[in-house]
Design a protein around this motif. Structure first.
Motif, PDB file in Angstrom:
ATOM      1  N   PHE A  89       0.874  -1.182   0.000  1.00 23.92           N
ATOM      2  CA  PHE A  89       0.000   0.000   0.000  1.00 23.92           C
ATOM      3  C   PHE A  89       0.911   1.232   0.000  1.00 23.92           C
ATOM      4  O   PHE A  89       1.372   1.685   1.044  1.00 23.92           O
ATOM      5  CB  PHE A  89      -0.932  -0.016   1.212  1.00 23.92           C
ATOM      6  CG  PHE A  89      -1.838  -1.219   1.222  1.00 23.92           C
ATOM      7  CD1 PHE A  89      -2.726  -1.433   0.172  1.00 23.92           C
ATOM      8  CD2 PHE A  89      -1.797  -2.134   2.247  1.00 23.92           C
ATOM      9  CE1 PHE A  89      -3.554  -2.546   0.161  1.00 23.92           C
ATOM     10  CE2 PHE A  89      -2.623  -3.244   2.248  1.00 23.92           C
ATOM     11  CZ  PHE A  89      -3.501  -3.457   1.204  1.00 23.92           C
ATOM     12  N   GLY A  90       1.155   1.736  -1.197  1.00 25.83           N
ATOM     13  CA  GLY A  90       2.190   2.739  -1.405  1.00 25.83           C
ATOM     14  C   GLY A  90       1.986   4.040  -0.664  1.00 25.83           C
ATOM     15  O   GLY A  90       2.947   4.742  -0.366  1.00 25.83           O
ATOM     16  N   GLN A  91       0.736   4.382  -0.358  1.00 25.48           N
ATOM     17  CA  GLN A  91       0.492   5.682   0.275  1.00 25.48           C
ATOM     18  C   GLN A  91       0.491   5.617   1.806  1.00 25.48           C
ATOM     19  O   GLN A  91       0.330   6.622   2.468  1.00 25.48           O
ATOM     20  CB  GLN A  91      -0.822   6.256  -0.237  1.00 25.48           C
ATOM     21  CG  GLN A  91      -0.692   6.692  -1.690  1.00 25.48           C
ATOM     22  CD  GLN A  91      -1.988   6.595  -2.440  1.00 25.48           C
ATOM     23  OE1 GLN A  91      -3.052   6.589  -1.853  1.00 25.48           O
ATOM     24  NE2 GLN A  91      -1.908   6.496  -3.742  1.00 25.48           N
ATOM     25  N   LEU A  92       0.644   4.411   2.337  1.00 26.02           N
ATOM     26  CA  LEU A  92       0.763   4.278   3.791  1.00 26.02           C
ATOM     27  C   LEU A  92       2.242   4.150   4.152  1.00 26.02           C
ATOM     28  O   LEU A  92       3.056   3.760   3.316  1.00 26.02           O
ATOM     29  CB  LEU A  92       0.016   3.035   4.289  1.00 26.02           C
ATOM     30  CG  LEU A  92      -1.490   2.954   4.038  1.00 26.02           C
ATOM     31  CD1 LEU A  92      -2.044   1.675   4.665  1.00 26.02           C
ATOM     32  CD2 LEU A  92      -2.207   4.152   4.614  1.00 26.02           C
ATOM     33  N   SER A  93       2.570   4.453   5.388  1.00 24.26           N
ATOM     34  CA  SER A  93       3.964   4.271   5.821  1.00 24.26           C
ATOM     35  C   SER A  93       4.230   2.775   6.020  1.00 24.26           C
ATOM     36  O   SER A  93       3.294   1.967   6.002  1.00 24.26           O
ATOM     37  CB  SER A  93       4.210   5.027   7.128  1.00 24.26           C
ATOM     38  OG  SER A  93       3.560   4.365   8.181  1.00 24.26           O
ATOM     39  N   GLU A  96       2.383   1.578   9.018  1.00 23.90           N
ATOM     40  CA  GLU A  96       0.928   1.535   8.779  1.00 23.90           C
ATOM     41  C   GLU A  96       0.545   0.338   7.910  1.00 23.90           C
ATOM     42  O   GLU A  96      -0.497  -0.272   8.110  1.00 23.90           O
ATOM     43  CB  GLU A  96       0.468   2.842   8.130  1.00 23.90           C
ATOM     44  CG  GLU A  96       0.457   4.008   9.107  1.00 23.90           C
ATOM     45  CD  GLU A  96       0.247   5.356   8.440  1.00 23.90           C
ATOM     46  OE1 GLU A  96      -0.029   6.331   9.154  1.00 23.90           O
ATOM     47  OE2 GLU A  96       0.381   5.451   7.197  1.00 23.90           O
ATOM     48  N   ILE A  99       0.472  -2.451  10.427  1.00 20.50           N
ATOM     49  CA  ILE A  99      -0.632  -2.371  11.410  1.00 20.50           C
ATOM     50  C   ILE A  99      -1.961  -2.693  10.733  1.00 20.50           C
ATOM     51  O   ILE A  99      -2.805  -3.395  11.284  1.00 20.50           O
ATOM     52  CB  ILE A  99      -0.677  -0.967  12.055  1.00 20.50           C
ATOM     53  CG1 ILE A  99       0.548  -0.744  12.933  1.00 20.50           C
ATOM     54  CG2 ILE A  99      -1.951  -0.794  12.891  1.00 20.50           C
ATOM     55  CD1 ILE A  99       0.689   0.676  13.446  1.00 20.50           C
TER      56      ILE A  99
ATOM     57  N   PRO B 196      -6.229   0.320  12.905  1.00 21.92           N
ATOM     58  CA  PRO B 196      -6.193  -0.682  11.836  1.00 21.92           C
ATOM     59  C   PRO B 196      -7.376  -0.545  10.878  1.00 21.92           C
ATOM     60  O   PRO B 196      -7.209  -0.708   9.665  1.00 21.92           O
ATOM     61  CB  PRO B 196      -6.247  -2.009  12.607  1.00 21.92           C
ATOM     62  CG  PRO B 196      -5.613  -1.697  13.918  1.00 21.92           C
ATOM     63  CD  PRO B 196      -6.032  -0.289  14.240  1.00 21.92           C
ATOM     64  N   LEU B 199      -6.662   2.526   8.610  1.00 20.89           N
ATOM     65  CA  LEU B 199      -5.564   2.229   7.679  1.00 20.89           C
ATOM     66  C   LEU B 199      -6.030   1.250   6.600  1.00 20.89           C
ATOM     67  O   LEU B 199      -5.681   1.387   5.429  1.00 20.89           O
ATOM     68  CB  LEU B 199      -4.364   1.656   8.443  1.00 20.89           C
ATOM     69  CG  LEU B 199      -3.675   2.639   9.410  1.00 20.89           C
ATOM     70  CD1 LEU B 199      -2.664   1.918  10.283  1.00 20.89           C
ATOM     71  CD2 LEU B 199      -2.992   3.776   8.647  1.00 20.89           C
ATOM     72  N   ASN B 202      -8.124   3.147   4.144  1.00 16.43           N
ATOM     73  CA  ASN B 202      -7.231   3.889   3.261  1.00 16.43           C
ATOM     74  C   ASN B 202      -6.616   2.940   2.221  1.00 16.43           C
ATOM     75  O   ASN B 202      -6.574   3.244   1.022  1.00 16.43           O
ATOM     76  CB  ASN B 202      -6.128   4.531   4.116  1.00 16.43           C
ATOM     77  CG  ASN B 202      -5.327   5.560   3.368  1.00 16.43           C
ATOM     78  OD1 ASN B 202      -5.110   5.429   2.172  1.00 16.43           O
ATOM     79  ND2 ASN B 202      -4.882   6.591   4.055  1.00 16.43           N
ATOM     80  N   ALA B 203      -6.175   1.777   2.707  1.00 13.93           N
ATOM     81  CA  ALA B 203      -5.559   0.798   1.799  1.00 13.93           C
ATOM     82  C   ALA B 203      -6.581   0.272   0.783  1.00 13.93           C
ATOM     83  O   ALA B 203      -6.240   0.024  -0.373  1.00 13.93           O
ATOM     84  CB  ALA B 203      -4.981  -0.360   2.609  1.00 13.93           C
ATOM     85  N   GLN B 206      -6.724   2.241  -2.233  1.00 18.25           N
ATOM     86  CA  GLN B 206      -5.591   2.048  -3.136  1.00 18.25           C
ATOM     87  C   GLN B 206      -5.755   0.790  -3.985  1.00 18.25           C
ATOM     88  O   GLN B 206      -5.368   0.774  -5.140  1.00 18.25           O
ATOM     89  CB  GLN B 206      -4.297   1.987  -2.320  1.00 18.25           C
ATOM     90  CG  GLN B 206      -4.010   3.290  -1.573  1.00 18.25           C
ATOM     91  CD  GLN B 206      -2.816   3.171  -0.637  1.00 18.25           C
ATOM     92  OE1 GLN B 206      -1.791   2.616  -0.990  1.00 18.25           O
ATOM     93  NE2 GLN B 206      -2.951   3.700   0.567  1.00 18.25           N
ATOM     94  N   ARG B 210      -5.950  -6.090  -3.295  1.00 20.58           N
ATOM     95  CA  ARG B 210      -4.889  -6.252  -2.312  1.00 20.58           C
ATOM     96  C   ARG B 210      -5.437  -6.303  -0.892  1.00 20.58           C
ATOM     97  O   ARG B 210      -4.975  -7.072  -0.068  1.00 20.58           O
ATOM     98  CB  ARG B 210      -3.896  -5.091  -2.427  1.00 20.58           C
ATOM     99  CG  ARG B 210      -2.720  -5.410  -3.296  1.00 20.58           C
ATOM    100  CD  ARG B 210      -1.839  -4.212  -3.449  1.00 20.58           C
ATOM    101  NE  ARG B 210      -2.176  -3.455  -4.646  1.00 20.58           N
ATOM    102  CZ  ARG B 210      -1.707  -2.261  -4.924  1.00 20.58           C
ATOM    103  NH1 ARG B 210      -0.909  -1.659  -4.078  1.00 20.58           N
ATOM    104  NH2 ARG B 210      -2.034  -1.655  -6.049  1.00 20.58           N
ATOM    105  N   GLN B 325      -2.171  11.211   3.028  1.00 21.77           N
ATOM    106  CA  GLN B 325      -2.060   9.799   2.683  1.00 21.77           C
ATOM    107  C   GLN B 325      -2.789   9.448   1.399  1.00 21.77           C
ATOM    108  O   GLN B 325      -2.633   8.359   0.881  1.00 21.77           O
ATOM    109  CB  GLN B 325      -2.590   8.955   3.825  1.00 21.77           C
ATOM    110  CG  GLN B 325      -1.599   8.934   4.978  1.00 21.77           C
ATOM    111  CD  GLN B 325      -2.073   8.067   6.093  1.00 21.77           C
ATOM    112  OE1 GLN B 325      -3.258   7.963   6.341  1.00 21.77           O
ATOM    113  NE2 GLN B 325      -1.152   7.450   6.780  1.00 21.77           N
ATOM    114  N   GLU B 327      -2.456  11.225  -1.384  1.00 23.86           N
ATOM    115  CA  GLU B 327      -1.824  11.814  -2.568  1.00 23.86           C
ATOM    116  C   GLU B 327      -0.806  10.863  -3.198  1.00 23.86           C
ATOM    117  O   GLU B 327      -0.218  10.049  -2.542  1.00 23.86           O
ATOM    118  CB  GLU B 327      -1.173  13.137  -2.196  1.00 23.86           C
ATOM    119  CG  GLU B 327      -2.205  14.198  -1.912  1.00 23.86           C
ATOM    120  CD  GLU B 327      -1.633  15.413  -1.234  1.00 23.86           C
ATOM    121  OE1 GLU B 327      -2.368  16.395  -1.119  1.00 23.86           O
ATOM    122  OE2 GLU B 327      -0.496  15.400  -0.801  1.00 23.86           O
TER     123      GLU B 327
END
Lengths: 228, 327
Positions: A89-93, A96, A99, B196, B199, B202-203, B206, B210, B325, B327
């Protein structure tokens, strides 16, 4: 019965059939290499396991029929995937990424940091800014954070610098020796695979054409089916 | 360049300082203006969860805003007029208690969001935008024809609802209530985004494939986010109706849904304080330039254009140069 068992598996991309007769088995604690030339159906087999494409035939994980499940349910059964091309997931650290996917079990941030110290150094960094090797480490770490019973590595060392490949292979060896995790590994590096694998399955044109122990894998077989 | 966290603290300080400065200088209108901005900010913070973090652009969040308004309006109207709301199977009367109204509003908005979400989240992209818009428009036309509660003319609530221990008719006290709610919502949202669940949401924006491959039910993730988002926006609708002591079908209008999106884009998509900054700028522009010309939206259009063309991260992105996050 194996942890993962595929019998006469067929798979389709729309109208077009990609797998015709794939048979493979991975037992608990075993490392199996899935090999074959480009385009023989190795990654399609992985997609079939995760039900990302329509399939026919028998796909069992721990005795459960996968063909009635969705992708996320397959993962929850205990199948961890490191997809081809990393696909973190490229936009997360880095932290992250880990987690977000963590599930209860042996693998946690501390264990991951021990396995891949580089990831600890890059913990706060946005994943897309990592080098290819670091992204691959993160992809493996992310899959481990789901605490799988079976780890599936799809071309995990593809396109990486030799020194980074060594690090990845070393991590896989550690997984084998310390955790006893079952691993299905798709790769072409026969020399490295000989050191860690128990068995090999070779595909050609969407069919399983050879199965056997790693020590039975002769040069003639690799020459004929893999071209090396 | 300013650090985003410093900018957030500055905005928070401004949000609290301006109304209290106005209070000491006896400028109740400024306090009301800031209350309006704070309420809009709550609505947009709610939408930001769906749009900024989840990546699904709802063009129908006015449905929740309006529902919040009508829940408040109906409960307060029944209480004021001593008319029972429901007699059977259980007796339900109206209420003038803000906390009770908020709880009912949150529950009603979450329920509506669950229904809208279950249908609309089967689609993506422009279809999702259109379905959410369609639901909001259905609510709009339903409210215009609901003559029992004022129809097109709306419903007036003559006295603001009560909050224990406070005089809600005092502008600064009502502002304080709204501001505390905004702070709670921001705190909740800040924790949620880094959890979690946040996140994973957010994932999921993307890559659906995945996130499912690591064990998340994509639809459940999105639906949960949509319900939370709708509930927060619904709560802001109840506050807005209390601010104006009036609720009307315009609270369901598509223009309002668009304005919530504009707040987020101006402030910064996916950023915690983006909707707050966007709402503040919008309300003050409306007041300052709107006083000069009825066509003040032209200036807003220029600002929006400039931000979309030159500052993808909104005002926060321009000032902080830190990537969000999304961008």
């Amino acid at each position: 019965m194996g942890l993962l068992s595929l019998s006469s598996v067929k798979a389709y991309y729309g109208e077009s059939q990609a797998l015709f007769d794939v048979n493979l088995e991975v037992n608990e604690g075993e490392i199996v290499a899935l090999m074959g030339r480009n385009g023989t159906g190795k990654s399609t087999t992985v997609k079939s396991i995760f039900q990302m494409i329509p399939t026919k035939g028998e796909l069992l994980f721990s005795g459960k029929n996968l063909s009635k499940l969705k992708s996320f349910q397959v993962s929850r059964l205990g199948a961890g995937l490191v997809p081809e091309g990393r696909r973190i997931f490229g936009q997360l650290s880095v932290k992250e990424n880990l987690i977000a996917t963590s599930r209860e079990g042996r693998w946690n941030l501390e264990e991951i940091n021990d396995l891949f110290p580089k990831l600890k150094e890059r913990s706060g960094q946005v994943a897309s800014s990592l080098s290819g090797g670091e992204q691959q480490m993160l992809a493996i770490a992310r899959a481990l954070m789901t605490n799988p019973r079976l780890l599936i590595l799809d071309e995990a060392t593809e396109g990486l610098a030799p020194i980074i490949r060594q690090e990845i292979w070393s991590a896989i060896k550690t997984l084998r020796n310390d955790t006893g995790l079952a691993i299905l590994i798709i790769d072409k590096s026969i020399r490295e695979l000989r050191q860690i694998c128990d068995r090999v399955v070779i595909l050609e044109k969407g069919r399983t054409v050879w199965r056997g122990n790693i020590d039975q894998l002769s040069n003639e077989v690799t020459q004929e089916f893999i071209g090396v | 360049m300013i650090k985003e966290s410093h900018l957030n603290i500055f905005v928070l300080g401004l949000l609290i300082f301006v109304p209290f400065f106005a209070y000491w200088n006896d400028q109740p209108f400024t306090i009301t203006l800031m209350t309006r901005a704070v309420i809009f900010a709550i609505a947009a913070v709610g939408l930001n969860l769906a749009l900024g973090i989840g990546g699904f652009i709802s063009f129908g969040h006015a449905a929740f805003f309006g529902l919040g308004g009508y829940v408040m309006g109906i409960l307060a109207w029944h209480s004021q007029n001593y008319v029972t709301l429901v007699e059977w199977p259980i007796l339900i009367e109206g209420t003038k208690s803000m906390p009770i109204i908020w709880i009912i509003t949150i529950a009603a908005s979450a329920f509506l969001a669950a229904i809208i979400g279950m249908i609309s989240l089967k689609t993506t992209g422009v279809y999702f935008i259109m379905i959410t818009l369609a639901f909001a428009q259905m609510m709009y036309y339903f409210s215009t024809s609901w003559s029992a509660y004022g129809g097109e003319d709306g419903l007036s609530i003559y006295v603001r609802n009560n909050f224990p221990g406070l005089n809600t008719l005092d502008p600064i006290q009502f502002f304080s209530i709204c501001c505390v709610i905004l702070l709670i919502v921001l705190f909740f949202m800040g924790r949620l985004i880094k959890s979690p669940f946040g996140l994973a949401l957010n994932a999921s924006r993307q890559s659906r494939q995945r996130i499912e491959a690591v064990g998340f039910d994509f639809h459940k993730l999105q639906l949960t986010a949509f319900i939370l988002s709708g509930a927060i926006t619904g709560l802001s609708g109840a506050l807005f109706a209390d601010l104006n002591r009036f609720v009307s079908p315009s609270m369901f209008s598509w223009q309002l849904s668009g304005e919530f999106i504009v707040f987020i884009i101006i402030g910064g998509v996916g950023r915690l304080f983006g909707p707050v900054i966007g709402a503040l700028i919008f309300v003050w522009l409306e007041h300052l330039i709107g006083g000069i010309s009825d066509y003040w939206h032209i200036f807003l259009g220029f600002i929006l254009l400039a931000i979309v063309l030159f500052g993808k991260g909104g005002i926060i992105g321009l000032l902080s140069r830190e990537d969000a996050q999304h961008e």
